[in-house]
Design a protein around this motif. Structure first.
Motif, mmCIF file in Angstrom:
data_model
loop_
_atom_site.group_PDB
_atom_site.id
_atom_site.type_symbol
_atom_site.label_atom_id
_atom_site.label_comp_id
_atom_site.label_asym_id
_atom_site.label_seq_id
_atom_site.Cartn_x
_atom_site.Cartn_y
_atom_site.Cartn_z
ATOM 1 N N PRO A 17 0.819 -1.224 0.000
ATOM 2 C CA PRO A 17 0.000 0.000 0.000
ATOM 3 C C PRO A 17 0.850 1.270 0.000
ATOM 4 N N ALA A 18 1.987 1.254 0.712
ATOM 5 C CA ALA A 18 2.805 2.465 0.783
ATOM 6 C C ALA A 18 3.340 2.832 -0.595
ATOM 7 N N TYR A 21 0.579 4.181 -2.654
ATOM 8 C CA TYR A 21 0.198 5.521 -2.195
ATOM 9 C C TYR A 21 1.098 6.575 -2.852
ATOM 10 N N VAL A 43 -7.380 1.811 1.695
ATOM 11 C CA VAL A 43 -6.091 2.376 2.101
ATOM 12 C C VAL A 43 -6.349 3.820 2.521
ATOM 13 N N HIS A 44 -5.981 4.143 3.770
ATOM 14 C CA HIS A 44 -6.323 5.459 4.308
ATOM 15 C C HIS A 44 -5.621 6.581 3.580
ATOM 16 N N ARG A 54 -14.263 15.966 -3.845
ATOM 17 C CA ARG A 54 -15.233 15.467 -2.868
ATOM 18 C C ARG A 54 -16.415 14.830 -3.584
ATOM 19 N N PHE A 66 -34.642 14.891 2.254
ATOM 20 C CA PHE A 66 -35.662 15.926 2.440
ATOM 21 C C PHE A 66 -36.922 15.600 1.632
ATOM 22 N N ALA A 98 -48.620 12.621 15.388
ATOM 23 C CA ALA A 98 -48.684 11.203 15.022
ATOM 24 C C ALA A 98 -47.946 10.930 13.717
ATOM 25 N N VAL A 100 -44.985 12.056 12.911
ATOM 26 C CA VAL A 100 -43.528 12.171 13.036
ATOM 27 C C VAL A 100 -42.779 10.887 12.670
ATOM 28 N N PRO A 101 -43.165 9.718 13.227
ATOM 29 C CA PRO A 101 -42.356 8.526 12.928
ATOM 30 C C PRO A 101 -42.276 8.218 11.437
ATOM 31 N N PHE A 104 -40.133 10.756 9.599
ATOM 32 C CA PHE A 104 -38.710 10.525 9.867
ATOM 33 C C PHE A 104 -38.208 9.292 9.104
ATOM 34 N N ILE A 108 -35.324 8.908 6.218
ATOM 35 C CA ILE A 108 -34.153 8.035 6.326
ATOM 36 C C ILE A 108 -34.115 7.047 5.161
ATOM 37 N N MET B 1 -1.505 7.780 6.702
ATOM 38 C CA MET B 1 -1.073 6.475 6.200
ATOM 39 C C MET B 1 -0.746 5.547 7.353
ATOM 40 N N TYR B 274 -39.313 12.185 22.274
ATOM 41 C CA TYR B 274 -40.506 12.032 21.454
ATOM 42 C C TYR B 274 -41.362 10.860 21.948
ATOM 43 N N MET B 278 -45.090 11.510 22.778
ATOM 44 C CA MET B 278 -46.053 10.849 21.890
ATOM 45 C C MET B 278 -47.080 10.018 22.664
ATOM 46 N N TRP B 281 -49.452 12.277 24.512
ATOM 47 C CA TRP B 281 -50.313 12.983 23.554
ATOM 48 C C TRP B 281 -51.411 12.038 23.042
#
Lengths: 179, 410
Positions: A17-18, A21, A43-44, A54, A66, A98, A100-101, A104, A108, B1, B274, B278, B281
């Motif tokens: 790896p070195a 790199y 490899v870090h 990025r 969102f 009610a 919210v779950p 959410f 996700i 590294m 929550y 919840m 409520w």
């Protein structure tokens, strides 16, 4: 007469790896763009050595997350306050505590879809064929092989000079791979 | 590294000790002055406003106690789970933990102010109140004080024992037996932690409004404890590095992990908060909902919403970023944010009870809040600063120190 083979690029193997790199740093500084490094394990810091930008995955996740949360809320509001209003334990139709779950969870869920499938798309996966598998040596990449492949489509690519660069960077073997 | 390994024997005295002339050396003295001025000043001025004084005192105590208990929890969890990554910051957590005897003494005024704080401590009120009469076998002055002394004793004994073992390991010829000992006793300490924190939260916070009850209340305070300790560690580590210590010892890999824990437990807090809200409520039973009802009016509604967005929603979206966890300045920003959230949360738990008793829905943030905060904080920081100066900043002989030095996130 057999068709002239098209060349994918040059594949170079490194001992550890070195070495890989530092070779990545040299390839990066030589200004190549169409190339990649292949290792059996992460490899870090390799992304810095390769000069990668990025990833845009976080933005995909944000947009998807969102949207998921927004749509999740909208769906529940529409179902319980518009399409089929029912009074449940004397609560208002639009009982947002009610909701919210589900809001959410859908945020996700779509966020993780964005992460996984966004990553797939950016990596052009799944891929049924890849030229590097034409090299027998490349099978080591899942075991103990550390590789750099520079593609022939790179504007800086020159069979002799690119090979010299990789050898100078410490490659133990350099070979040409067919497309 | 990963190729450049770091070794324990290469650590310099500068890296592992508090610098000789750094401002940190003055923290014990400054803290002591603040403690005397803050607590003494508040005590001196409390005449005629005993209730407000004690409610402010409990708010501030809960805030600083959460950090100290966090040190206890953090240290013991690392032992119990045989964690490797955290060894370079474990001594700092141990130094936080060893402030518990001081905070234990500072918890004693709760017993002095029992009649100003707790309704149920008035016999004549209890006699006319069927619900409080029914709760009397648990909520009575004698048992309350006994339990309080037990919590404080448990925290003090466990903190001093683990701190002592860890310091002894620094000088031990063979560190293994003490490492095994700490690992062996850690689960027991954690069980004691869970029980004492749960009952302390019920006794000292929930029973401020003795008609109300929540089975999740202890966990709610616990969530704040874990957020607080990671936030505090983040701030201390960065400040110590500015002062010249721990450079190259604690790296951005450790920042990242501390940040991850802070993030995770702020989400955990939201989950607990929550869940509690919840269920009340949904069931909509007046004897349960009124606690939220008076936090949902006037100024308290603003504070409640501030907690929802400030303590959960905003950090959830922004602090998720890997970069912000790995950079010292942004990590400290969010750590301070979390601690502010923790204070607001403690304020939200304690102070509405007093306002509600007087039929008010307004927030009166006053001198007592400031003085008790500064005073108890001063005592906490004095003890913490004293501990920082008297031993190496990392457990030098811990068998996993090298693993921690070379720790990297995947």
């Amino acid at each position: 007469m057999p068709k002239r083979k098209k060349i994918y690029g040059l594949l170079a193997e490194f001992r550890n790896p070195a070495d890989l790199y530092h070779a990545c740093e040299k390839v990066r500084d030589a200004g190549y763009a169409a190339w990649d490094a292949y290792t059996p394990f992460p490899v870090h810091g390799l992304e810095q050595a390769m000069g990668l930008r990025r990833s845009v995955v976080p933005w995909i996740v944000a947009i998807m997350g969102f949207s998921g949360a927004g749509l999740g809320f909208l769906m529940q509001w529409w179902m319980s306050a518009v399409d089929y209003p029912l009074i449940i334990s004397a609560k208002p139709y639009n009982s947002y505590p009610a909701f919210v779950p589900v809001t959410f969870e859908l945020g996700i869920l779509l966020g993780s879809f964005g992460a996984v499938f966004g990553m797939f798309a950016l990596n052009r996966l799944p891929q049924l064929y890849h030229s590097l598998f034409n090299s027998d040596r490349f099978a080591k990449v899942t075991d103990d092989g550390f590789f750099i492949a520079i593609e022939a489509r790179d504007p800086n690519y020159d069979p002799a000079r690119t090979r010299a660069l990789l050898e100078e960077a410490g490659a133990v073997a350099v070979e040409e791979v067919e497309d | 590294m990963s190729a450049h390994g770091k070794h324990v024997e290469d650590l310099t005295h500068e890296q592992t000790h508090l610098p000789k002339n750094s401002g940190w050396r003055k923290v014990p003295a400054i803290g002591a002055v603040l403690a005397v001025a803050g607590i003494g000043g508040a005590f001196a001025m409390k005449g005629g406003q005993e209730q407000q004084f004690y409610f402010s005192y409990v708010t501030s105590l809960l805030f600083w106690l959460a950090i100290a208990l966090g040190g206890y929890f953090f240290t013991l969890v690392q032992h119990a789970s045989r964690a490797g990554w955290s060894i370079v910051v474990r001594r700092l957590a141990e130094n936080v933990m060893v402030t518990l005897p001081v905070l234990g003494i500072l918890a004693l005024p709760i017993f002095l102010g029992i009649h100003d704080l707790f309704h149920w401590s008035h016999e004549e009120v209890v006699a006319e109140d069927p619900m409080l009469s029914w709760k009397q076998p648990y909520l009575n002055t004698g048992d309350f004080i006994t339990r309080g002394v037990v919590y404080i004793t448990v925290w003090t004994v466990v903190a001093v024992l683990f701190y002592g073992w860890s310091l002894r390991q620094d000088r031990a010829s063979d560190p293994a037996p003490l490492a095994h000992k700490m690992r062996g006793f850690a689960p027991l300490g954690l069980v004691l932690f869970g029980l004492s924190v749960t009952f302390a939260a019920i006794d000292w916070v929930m029973s401020l409004d003795p008609h109300w009850f929540s089975t999740i209340f202890g966990v709610y305070y616990f969530a704040g404890i874990v957020v607080s300790i990671h936030a505090f560690l983040a701030i201390v580590v960065v400040l110590l590095q500015r002062a010249g210590a721990l450079r190259g010892v604690v790296t951005q890999e450790h920042y990242h992990d501390i940040g991850k824990m802070m993030f995770a437990f702020s989400v955990f807090w939201a989950y607990i908060a929550y869940s509690q809200y919840m269920l009340y409520w949904y069931a909509s039973i007046p004897e349960e909902t009124y606690w939220f009802a008076y936090r949902g009016h006037g100024d308290w509604l603003v504070l409640s919403l501030l907690l929802v967005f400030g303590r959960f929603a905003i950090p959830f979206v922004l602090f998720m970023s890997r970069r912000w966890k790995r950079r010292a300045s942004s990590l400290v920003f969010w750590a301070v944010w979390m601690l502010v959230g923790q204070y607001l949360d403690m304020y939200w738990l304690v102070q509405p009870v007093l306002a509600h008793e007087h039929g008010s829905d307004q927030i009166h943030f006053g001198l007592f809040d400031v003085l008790t905060f500064v005073g108890i904080g001063g005592a906490f920081l004095a003890a913490f600063g004293w501990a920082l100066g008297r031993a190496p900043l990392v457990p030098m002989r811990d068998p996993r120190l090298e693993e921690s030095l070379n720790f990297e996130n995947f």
